[in-house]
Design an enzyme around this catalytic site. Structure first.
Site, PDB file in Angstrom:
ATOM      1  N   MET A 299       8.916   4.650   4.856  1.00  0.00           N
ATOM      2  CA  MET A 299       9.133   3.032   4.482  1.00  0.00           C
ATOM      3  C   MET A 299      10.389   3.016   3.628  1.00  0.00           C
ATOM      4  O   MET A 299      10.602   1.961   3.481  1.00  0.00           O
ATOM      5  CB  MET A 299       7.788   2.826   3.989  1.00  0.00           C
ATOM      6  CG  MET A 299       6.558   2.820   4.834  1.00  0.00           C
ATOM      7  SD  MET A 299       6.946   1.604   6.157  1.00  0.00           S
ATOM      8  CE  MET A 299       7.245   0.034   5.354  1.00  0.00           C
ATOM      9  N   GLU A 300      10.682   4.095   2.762  1.00  0.00           N
ATOM     10  CA  GLU A 300      11.791   4.239   2.092  1.00  0.00           C
ATOM     11  C   GLU A 300      13.021   4.015   2.844  1.00  0.00           C
ATOM     12  O   GLU A 300      14.012   3.335   2.308  1.00  0.00           O
ATOM     13  CB  GLU A 300      11.735   5.237   0.900  1.00  0.00           C
ATOM     14  CG  GLU A 300      10.880   5.274  -0.092  1.00  0.00           C
ATOM     15  CD  GLU A 300       9.202   5.262   0.540  1.00  0.00           C
ATOM     16  OE1 GLU A 300       8.375   5.036  -0.657  1.00  0.00           O
ATOM     17  OE2 GLU A 300       8.883   5.845   1.472  1.00  0.00           O
TER      18      GLU A 300
ATOM     19  N   LEU B 239       0.947  -1.180   0.008  1.00  0.00           N
ATOM     20  CA  LEU B 239       0.020   0.000   0.068  1.00  0.00           C
ATOM     21  C   LEU B 239       0.847   1.255   0.137  1.00  0.00           C
ATOM     22  O   LEU B 239       0.455   2.386   0.331  1.00  0.00           O
ATOM     23  CB  LEU B 239      -0.929  -0.028   1.211  1.00  0.00           C
ATOM     24  CG  LEU B 239      -2.176  -1.249   1.235  1.00  0.00           C
ATOM     25  CD1 LEU B 239      -2.882  -1.136   2.630  1.00  0.00           C
ATOM     26  CD2 LEU B 239      -2.842  -1.160  -0.229  1.00  0.00           C
ATOM     27  N   CYS B 240       2.068   1.385  -0.107  1.00  0.00           N
ATOM     28  CA  CYS B 240       3.050   2.186  -0.352  1.00  0.00           C
ATOM     29  C   CYS B 240       2.696   3.076  -1.739  1.00  0.00           C
ATOM     30  O   CYS B 240       2.720   2.377  -2.738  1.00  0.00           O
ATOM     31  CB  CYS B 240       4.615   1.894  -0.109  1.00  0.00           C
ATOM     32  SG  CYS B 240       4.882   1.560   1.491  1.00  0.00           S
ATOM     33  N   HIS B 241       2.796   4.302  -1.645  1.00  0.00           N
ATOM     34  CA  HIS B 241       2.747   5.101  -2.844  1.00  0.00           C
ATOM     35  C   HIS B 241       4.125   4.953  -3.649  1.00  0.00           C
ATOM     36  O   HIS B 241       4.900   5.070  -2.897  1.00  0.00           O
ATOM     37  CB  HIS B 241       2.407   6.488  -2.630  1.00  0.00           C
ATOM     38  CG  HIS B 241       1.117   6.788  -1.899  1.00  0.00           C
ATOM     39  ND1 HIS B 241       0.900   6.654  -0.896  1.00  0.00           N
ATOM     40  CD2 HIS B 241       0.035   7.121  -2.574  1.00  0.00           C
ATOM     41  CE1 HIS B 241      -0.478   6.975  -0.287  1.00  0.00           C
ATOM     42  NE2 HIS B 241      -1.215   7.243  -1.625  1.00  0.00           N
TER      43      HIS B 241
ATOM     44  N   ASP C 286      23.989 -11.490   3.270  1.00  0.00           N
ATOM     45  CA  ASP C 286      24.338 -12.542   2.270  1.00  0.00           C
ATOM     46  C   ASP C 286      25.760 -12.445   1.762  1.00  0.00           C
ATOM     47  O   ASP C 286      26.224 -13.739   1.460  1.00  0.00           O
ATOM     48  CB  ASP C 286      23.584 -11.750   1.041  1.00  0.00           C
ATOM     49  CG  ASP C 286      23.584 -12.793  -0.131  1.00  0.00           C
ATOM     50  OD1 ASP C 286      23.501 -13.983  -0.117  1.00  0.00           O
ATOM     51  OD2 ASP C 286      24.074 -12.244  -1.115  1.00  0.00           O
TER      52      ASP C 286
END
Length: 165
Positions: free
Chosen positions: A114-115, A76-78, A129
Site C-alpha cells: 500500500m505504501e 485500515l493500513c497500519h 497537477d
C-alpha cells in the site's frame, strides 16, 4: 491465497488486521504507474520549462512523502516504520509520457504494497497537477504492484513488469 477478505470480520464490519503475532521480516514492494501526455508536454517537462518548476523532482518528493503518510490516507493500513522509499521517474517517448516506479521497504510484520502504491499514485498525481495547465488530456493509469518480497508465502512478481495494461 485464502480467498477470504482479511479486513472484514464475521459480522461484515471493517477491522484492522492484528499482526502482533507475526514475525518481523524484511519486506519490500514495488509499484508502478504512468502518466500519458502529449509529446510537447513531455518535452517541456524534460527541458525543465514547466511553469510550476521541476516536475520530476517535485513529483519524486511528493511520492516519498505520500508513502510515509499511507496510514493517514487508507483507513485500515497500519502505521509503518519504513526503512526505505525510492521513486524513479523515467521518460518514455513511445507512451508518450512518464513511467513511475516506487519502492517501499521495512523490517516488520506486515507488507508495504500500500505504501508503494500510494507513492506511485501520488507521484503520478503530482505530475498531472504540475503539467495540467499545458495538457488537460493527460491520462494516469496502469498503477499496480509489480513485485513483493518478504512474505511467509514467498516472493511474488508480475511476469512482465514493463507491460502496460
Amino acid at each position: 491465497m485464502s480467498g477470504k477478505l482479511t479486513h472484514i470480520d464475521q459480522t461484515g464490519a471493517a477491522n484492522m488486521v492484528d499482526v502482533g503475532s507475526k514475525d518481523e521480516t524484511e519486506r519490500q514492494a514495488v509499484a508502478e504507474g504512468a502518466v500519458r501526455m502529449k509529446p510537447e508536454t513531455l518535452a517541456l517537462i524534460l527541458e525543465g520549462n514547466a511553469a510550476k518548476g521541476d516536475v520530476i523532482g517535485t513529483a519524486r518528493l511528493a511520492g516519498i512523502m505520500a508513502a510515509k503518510r499511507t496510514s493517514d490516507l487508507i483507513p485500515l493500513c497500519h502505521p509503518l516504520m519504513l526503512t526505505k522509499v525510492a521513486v524513479e521517474i523515467e521518460p518514455d517517448e513511445n507512451l508518450p509520457g512518464l513511467r513511475v516506479r516506487a519502492l517501499a521497504r521495512l523490517k516488520g510484520r506486515t507488507g508495504v504494497e500500500m505504501e508503494a502504491l500510494t507513492a506511485a499514485s501520488v507521484t503520478c498525481l503530482t505530475i498531472y497537477d504540475m503539467a495540467k495547465a499545458v495538457d488537460r488530456h493527460m491520462e494516469i493509469g496502469s498503477i499496480r504492484v509489480i513485485e513483493k518480497s518478504g512474505r511467509k508465502s514467498g516472493d511474488w512478481a508480475v511476469s512482465d513488469p514493463a507491460s502496460m495494461r
